[in-house]
Design a protein around this motif. Sequence first.
Motif, PDB file in Angstrom:
ATOM      1  N   THR A 466       0.872  -1.181   0.000  1.00 56.54           N
ATOM      2  CA  THR A 466       0.000   0.000   0.000  1.00 56.54           C
ATOM      3  C   THR A 466       0.905   1.226   0.000  1.00 56.54           C
ATOM      4  O   THR A 466       2.122   1.107   0.170  1.00 56.54           O
ATOM      5  CB  THR A 466      -0.835   0.062   1.288  1.00 56.54           C
ATOM      6  OG1 THR A 466       0.082   0.043   2.403  1.00 56.54           O
ATOM      7  CG2 THR A 466      -1.784  -1.112   1.399  1.00 56.54           C
ATOM      8  N   LEU A 467       0.295   2.403  -0.135  1.00 54.33           N
ATOM      9  CA  LEU A 467       1.098   3.619  -0.066  1.00 54.33           C
ATOM     10  C   LEU A 467       1.753   3.717   1.322  1.00 54.33           C
ATOM     11  O   LEU A 467       2.896   4.130   1.446  1.00 54.33           O
ATOM     12  CB  LEU A 467       0.234   4.864  -0.340  1.00 54.33           C
ATOM     13  CG  LEU A 467       1.026   6.169  -0.375  1.00 54.33           C
ATOM     14  CD1 LEU A 467       1.990   6.216  -1.554  1.00 54.33           C
ATOM     15  CD2 LEU A 467       0.092   7.376  -0.425  1.00 54.33           C
ATOM     16  N   GLU A 468       1.030   3.286   2.350  1.00 57.61           N
ATOM     17  CA  GLU A 468       1.574   3.321   3.711  1.00 57.61           C
ATOM     18  C   GLU A 468       2.833   2.435   3.811  1.00 57.61           C
ATOM     19  O   GLU A 468       3.830   2.822   4.412  1.00 57.61           O
ATOM     20  CB  GLU A 468       0.495   2.873   4.698  1.00 57.61           C
ATOM     21  CG  GLU A 468       0.713   3.298   6.131  1.00 57.61           C
ATOM     22  CD  GLU A 468       0.899   4.806   6.313  1.00 57.61           C
ATOM     23  OE1 GLU A 468       1.786   5.175   7.093  1.00 57.61           O
ATOM     24  OE2 GLU A 468       0.165   5.605   5.677  1.00 57.61           O
ATOM     25  N   GLY A 469       2.771   1.271   3.179  1.00 55.77           N
ATOM     26  CA  GLY A 469       3.936   0.385   3.153  1.00 55.77           C
ATOM     27  C   GLY A 469       5.104   1.029   2.430  1.00 55.77           C
ATOM     28  O   GLY A 469       6.256   0.934   2.863  1.00 55.77           O
ATOM     29  N   ALA A 470       4.787   1.713   1.336  1.00 59.71           N
ATOM     30  CA  ALA A 470       5.839   2.392   0.573  1.00 59.71           C
ATOM     31  C   ALA A 470       6.442   3.534   1.392  1.00 59.71           C
ATOM     32  O   ALA A 470       7.661   3.750   1.378  1.00 59.71           O
ATOM     33  CB  ALA A 470       5.280   2.918  -0.745  1.00 59.71           C
ATOM     34  N   LEU A 471       5.606   4.232   2.131  1.00 56.97           N
ATOM     35  CA  LEU A 471       6.112   5.326   2.970  1.00 56.97           C
ATOM     36  C   LEU A 471       7.045   4.786   4.044  1.00 56.97           C
ATOM     37  O   LEU A 471       8.095   5.373   4.324  1.00 56.97           O
ATOM     38  CB  LEU A 471       4.949   6.099   3.598  1.00 56.97           C
ATOM     39  CG  LEU A 471       4.178   7.017   2.641  1.00 56.97           C
ATOM     40  CD1 LEU A 471       2.873   7.487   3.267  1.00 56.97           C
ATOM     41  CD2 LEU A 471       5.032   8.211   2.225  1.00 56.97           C
ATOM     42  N   GLU A 472       6.677   3.676   4.626  1.00 55.14           N
ATOM     43  CA  GLU A 472       7.534   3.018   5.619  1.00 55.14           C
ATOM     44  C   GLU A 472       8.898   2.689   4.982  1.00 55.14           C
ATOM     45  O   GLU A 472       9.945   2.973   5.557  1.00 55.14           O
ATOM     46  CB  GLU A 472       6.826   1.736   6.087  1.00 55.14           C
ATOM     47  CG  GLU A 472       7.530   0.985   7.203  1.00 55.14           C
ATOM     48  CD  GLU A 472       7.326   1.643   8.570  1.00 55.14           C
ATOM     49  OE1 GLU A 472       6.191   2.074   8.857  1.00 55.14           O
ATOM     50  OE2 GLU A 472       8.322   1.726   9.330  1.00 55.14           O
ATOM     51  N   HIS A 473       8.848   2.136   3.786  1.00 55.20           N
ATOM     52  CA  HIS A 473      10.068   1.780   3.058  1.00 55.20           C
ATOM     53  C   HIS A 473      10.938   3.008   2.794  1.00 55.20           C
ATOM     54  O   HIS A 473      12.163   2.941   2.804  1.00 55.20           O
ATOM     55  CB  HIS A 473       9.669   1.109   1.737  1.00 55.20           C
ATOM     56  CG  HIS A 473      10.828   0.647   0.902  1.00 55.20           C
ATOM     57  ND1 HIS A 473      11.566  -0.479   1.205  1.00 55.20           N
ATOM     58  CD2 HIS A 473      11.385   1.160  -0.229  1.00 55.20           C
ATOM     59  CE1 HIS A 473      12.521  -0.636   0.301  1.00 55.20           C
ATOM     60  NE2 HIS A 473      12.437   0.339  -0.585  1.00 55.20           N
ATOM     61  N   MET A 474      10.281   4.137   2.559  1.00 52.11           N
ATOM     62  CA  MET A 474      11.019   5.359   2.235  1.00 52.11           C
ATOM     63  C   MET A 474      11.514   6.103   3.479  1.00 52.11           C
ATOM     64  O   MET A 474      12.092   7.176   3.363  1.00 52.11           O
ATOM     65  CB  MET A 474      10.122   6.307   1.423  1.00 52.11           C
ATOM     66  CG  MET A 474       9.840   5.812   0.019  1.00 52.11           C
ATOM     67  SD  MET A 474       9.007   7.106  -0.945  1.00 52.11           S
ATOM     68  CE  MET A 474       7.712   6.175  -1.712  1.00 52.11           C
TER      69      MET A 474
END
Length: 514
Positions: A466-474
């Motif tokens: 999800t976008l939230e997962g991507a934000l965590e990754h970033m």
Amino acid sequence: MLPNVRREDWYQTATNTNWDISYVDEEEMYPPGLTGQDAYNVPEDGWESWEETYKQTAREYYETQHEKDGSVYAVSSAMDQSGLPHSLGMGWEDVLKFHFATVPLLERAAVTSESQYARFAPDSAWRHMAQFGAMDELRHTELQLRIPHSFVKEDSQYDWAKKMYHTEDWASVAARHLFDDFKASNAIDSALQITFAFETGFTNMQFLALASDAADVGDIEFSEAISSIQTDEARHAQQGNAIIEILDEYDDLDRAQYLVDKSFWRCYKLFSALTGPSMDYYTPVEDREMSWGEFMEEWIVDQFLENIESTGLEKPWYWDQFIELVRQGGTSHYMAGGHYHWRPTLPIAPPGVTAEDREWLEEKYPGWEERWGEKWDRHAKAMREDDLEKTVADDLIVLCDLCQLPAIHADPDQDHNRLHCHEHDGETYYFCSEPCQWIFENEPERYAEHKSILRRFLAGDIQPQTLEGALEHMGMGADNDYERGIDFRAPEWGDDWADWSPSSSDPAGAASDD
Ligand code: MN
Ligand code: MN
């Protein structure tokens, strides 16, 4: 020290120390894979005529640098002691945050490159010059970490000056991909890309253009600091021309031409993501001097051409499409819209576009309103309807497998700006542009293995998907979501927009929403 001898009489002797080596072989001391001597057709002693135009002795260097630091730090500590809040207004802070998040640790990376030349460049005068270059870059790192450090207590987004480079944030991935590409080479290849393309061309833009905007805004500290840095860049960037002079004499220039074409395009792409929005959107409209497009034409296009014409090199093959892009400011508009829409992915608070901004943009880029206006209209409408969430992306977009930036960089309706695809080893790769595809196709083994954030996402390396997962990754995870970009000026600018109407004299339709 040498009081009675004029500098010009001993300078040459002092810097030409290509001594014969007796304890080890020449190749052990200077492995050709690291110097680059095996990649170019220059005879062994050919490099010995390498000559910098800007000569400086160690004593002069230390004295000058000491003075430069003295005046910058004096301004800095005066600001610090004044106890005034730092805020210089909407927009400008985003310029600063974006600059500090991306630049200081790239300067640190440049220390490594200059140190490589200082050790492995194929001539002693060049190695001498590069030692100053390495110390310059260290100074730039320290200076540009010190300033944001003093703001962290007011605003934790400034902490990204130290953080960004070590995260998987998309802007950081793109910047590292470019700089690592330049660095992971022999000394000659690396210096052609870094000192000739990157520094001679583009650091001018970041440092001169922003210094002049900073002076207009009243940010004396930033203006002083980056002007001071630019004086060093102007000196050590001379390495590039000196290298090309030697290659001009002995080599067919094919390799140099390829590296210059490749690095110039890569720099353009990165700076359009960084400096374009800063100049055209974030700097408060009343303080904007030139548009990004105007600055590109005057400082990059003209100077680069002049530089190229003084050598045996030619204009890059993509020159016509590059110029067309520059005039439209295409990438700048696309990136500014992207920063806004994907703002949780950046540690800034990107401003929306006000009526004054739109007038300015239309004046600088005729046709802006027709091409980009409607996108901002939609944001403003969502805001007026109290639906701020609609202005924030909830998905990811296609990223270029070469530059790692969003894969649309101009008007996608034009054929040469469409998404470019290329098959390699059974895999389809996507590119924002013809030049990015061309670079990849020239060296697929160099680029194919790198996974863009989108590829990591699709491969399931990012969880949850999800976008939230991507934000965590970033590095923008829920733990520090207060550092994510927000639009704290909304919905005021949406209101400001309510009666905006570029062509019609009857704004009533839109205004009635209030
Ligand atoms: Mn620097
Ligand atoms: Mn530099």
